[in-house]
Design a protein around this motif. Structure first.
Motif, PDB file in Angstrom:
ATOM      1  N   VAL A  24       2.178  18.150  -9.064  1.00 60.10           N
ATOM      2  CA  VAL A  24       1.361  19.522  -9.413  1.00 60.10           C
ATOM      3  C   VAL A  24       2.292  20.606  -9.846  1.00 60.10           C
ATOM      4  N   PRO A  25       2.550  20.864 -11.214  1.00 59.33           N
ATOM      5  CA  PRO A  25       3.329  21.765 -11.870  1.00 59.33           C
ATOM      6  C   PRO A  25       2.573  23.081 -11.636  1.00 59.33           C
ATOM      7  N   GLY A  26       3.435  24.202 -11.724  1.00 63.19           N
ATOM      8  CA  GLY A  26       3.271  25.523 -11.866  1.00 63.19           C
ATOM      9  C   GLY A  26       2.956  25.859 -10.370  1.00 63.19           C
ATOM     10  N   LEU A  27       3.370  25.516  -9.300  1.00 63.96           N
ATOM     11  CA  LEU A  27       3.317  25.941  -7.913  1.00 63.96           C
ATOM     12  C   LEU A  27       4.518  25.859  -7.326  1.00 63.96           C
ATOM     13  N   PRO A  28       4.696  26.662  -6.303  1.00 62.86           N
ATOM     14  CA  PRO A  28       6.213  26.595  -5.690  1.00 62.86           C
ATOM     15  C   PRO A  28       6.389  25.305  -4.775  1.00 62.86           C
ATOM     16  N   LEU A  29       7.527  24.982  -4.509  1.00 66.52           N
ATOM     17  CA  LEU A  29       7.719  23.881  -3.837  1.00 66.52           C
ATOM     18  C   LEU A  29       7.254  23.924  -2.268  1.00 66.52           C
ATOM     19  N   ALA A  30       7.246  25.115  -1.842  1.00 70.87           N
ATOM     20  CA  ALA A  30       6.358  25.404  -0.306  1.00 70.87           C
ATOM     21  C   ALA A  30       5.488  24.731  -0.287  1.00 70.87           C
ATOM     22  N   SER A  31       4.495  24.652  -1.679  1.00 71.97           N
ATOM     23  CA  SER A  31       3.078  24.451  -1.357  1.00 71.97           C
ATOM     24  C   SER A  31       2.918  22.944  -1.574  1.00 71.97           C
ATOM     25  N   SER A  32       3.822  22.249  -1.339  1.00 67.67           N
ATOM     26  CA  SER A  32       3.833  20.736  -1.100  1.00 67.67           C
ATOM     27  C   SER A  32       3.402  20.306   0.184  1.00 67.67           C
ATOM     28  N   ILE A  54       1.475  15.420  -1.945  1.00 67.19           N
ATOM     29  CA  ILE A  54       1.210  16.393  -2.975  1.00 67.19           C
ATOM     30  C   ILE A  54       2.612  17.175  -3.104  1.00 67.19           C
ATOM     31  N   LEU A  55       3.259  16.978  -4.269  1.00 62.27           N
ATOM     32  CA  LEU A  55       4.617  17.313  -4.587  1.00 62.27           C
ATOM     33  C   LEU A  55       4.650  18.666  -5.768  1.00 62.27           C
ATOM     34  N   CYS A  56       4.649  19.801  -5.374  1.00 60.29           N
ATOM     35  CA  CYS A  56       4.780  20.888  -6.135  1.00 60.29           C
ATOM     36  C   CYS A  56       5.992  21.244  -6.685  1.00 60.29           C
ATOM     37  N   GLY A  57       5.803  21.953  -7.875  1.00 67.79           N
ATOM     38  CA  GLY A  57       7.448  22.403  -8.447  1.00 67.79           C
ATOM     39  C   GLY A  57       6.877  23.354  -9.500  1.00 67.79           C
ATOM     40  N   PRO A  58       7.991  24.083 -10.107  1.00 72.16           N
ATOM     41  CA  PRO A  58       7.546  25.096 -10.892  1.00 72.16           C
ATOM     42  C   PRO A  58       7.291  24.335 -12.411  1.00 72.16           C
ATOM     43  N   VAL A  59       7.866  23.104 -12.737  1.00 72.29           N
ATOM     44  CA  VAL A  59       7.536  22.455 -13.937  1.00 72.29           C
ATOM     45  C   VAL A  59       7.604  20.912 -13.727  1.00 72.29           C
ATOM     46  N   ASP A  60       7.243  20.271 -14.645  1.00 71.23           N
ATOM     47  CA  ASP A  60       7.121  18.697 -14.799  1.00 71.23           C
ATOM     48  C   ASP A  60       8.511  18.077 -14.294  1.00 71.23           C
ATOM     49  N   GLY A  61       9.737  18.853 -14.910  1.00 72.00           N
ATOM     50  CA  GLY A  61      10.802  18.258 -14.986  1.00 72.00           C
ATOM     51  C   GLY A  61      11.316  18.044 -13.492  1.00 72.00           C
ATOM     52  N   VAL A  62      11.121  19.217 -12.636  1.00 74.91           N
ATOM     53  CA  VAL A  62      11.614  19.395 -11.380  1.00 74.91           C
ATOM     54  C   VAL A  62      10.755  18.387 -10.558  1.00 74.91           C
TER      55      VAL A  62
END
Length: 213
Positions: free
Chosen positions: A8-16, A181-189
């Protein structure tokens, strides 16, 4: 691993987070909320009945015959949904896109539908539940449907702006599925984190295999 994680791009890693069950990255074709356990059916073919077998030509001589044929298809589709309802089936998991008439009667008889499952998702669900895809019985609508999966919950899930389906199954084996559910700022991360986690799981598999031997 591909079927057991969602990026899930566009969310902080802490939301994983880790969720029980599996997450299908698509919306319901039909959603009928229900409480408690329900029974699900896995299908890999259209449920709208065909007028002829493959390779057989179907000839109509008049508009009346054509309309009668369409009416027969509609009644057969409704009868099939009634058959599902009488067998307490509340969820259809389909690897193919179903016709609008199937979706219409599914909603009418309280059956949720998820379409276009991949072959990998079908295989995963079969492994978890021990059920094989359902094949319609032709003209026999009195037989009990036995090859159903027990679902503990089935609900919509919103991941950022994408609507998904979150399902919990009663597993027939030691494997209890959970979805990352893996969150991060962009798809690449997210791709980098997913690749690192997959490598870590592969290493653990090899380690436990060596210990077993």
């Amino acid at each position: 691993f591909a079927e057991l994680h969602a990026a899930v791009p566009g969310l902080p890693l802490a939301s994983s987070r880790v969720l029980p069950g599996i997450v299908l990255r698509r919306d319901f074709a039909a959603y009928c909320p229900t409480d408690g356990e329900l029974r699900a059916l896995l299908v890999t073919e259209p449920l709208r009945p065909a007028l002829t077998a493959p390779g057989v030509e179907f000839v109509v001589d008049s508009e009346g015959q054509y309309q009668a044929s369409l009416l027969w298809i509609t009644k057969r589709t409704e009868a099939l949904m009634k058959h599902f309802q009488s067998n307490n089936i509340k969820l259809l998991l389909s690897s193919v896109k179903q016709e609008e008439v199937v979706i219409y009667y599914a909603k009418l008889y309280g059956v949720s539908v998820v379409e276009c499952l991949s072959s990998e998702e079908v295989a995963l669900i079969s492994e978890i539940t021990g059920v094989s895809p359902y094949a319609p019985f032709g003209d026999d609508m009195d037989r009990e449907i036995t090859g159903t999966a027990v679902v503990t919950f089935c609900q919509p899930l919103l991941l950022a702006s994408k609507r998904c389906v979150h399902i919990g199954f009663t597993s027939v084996c030691a494997f209890q599925p959970h979805c990352l559910i893996l969150c991060g700022p962009v798809d690449g991360v997210n791709e980098q984190h997913a690749a690192a986690l997959q490598e870590a799981f592969t290493m653990l598999q090899q380690l436990f295999k060596a210990l077993d031997q």
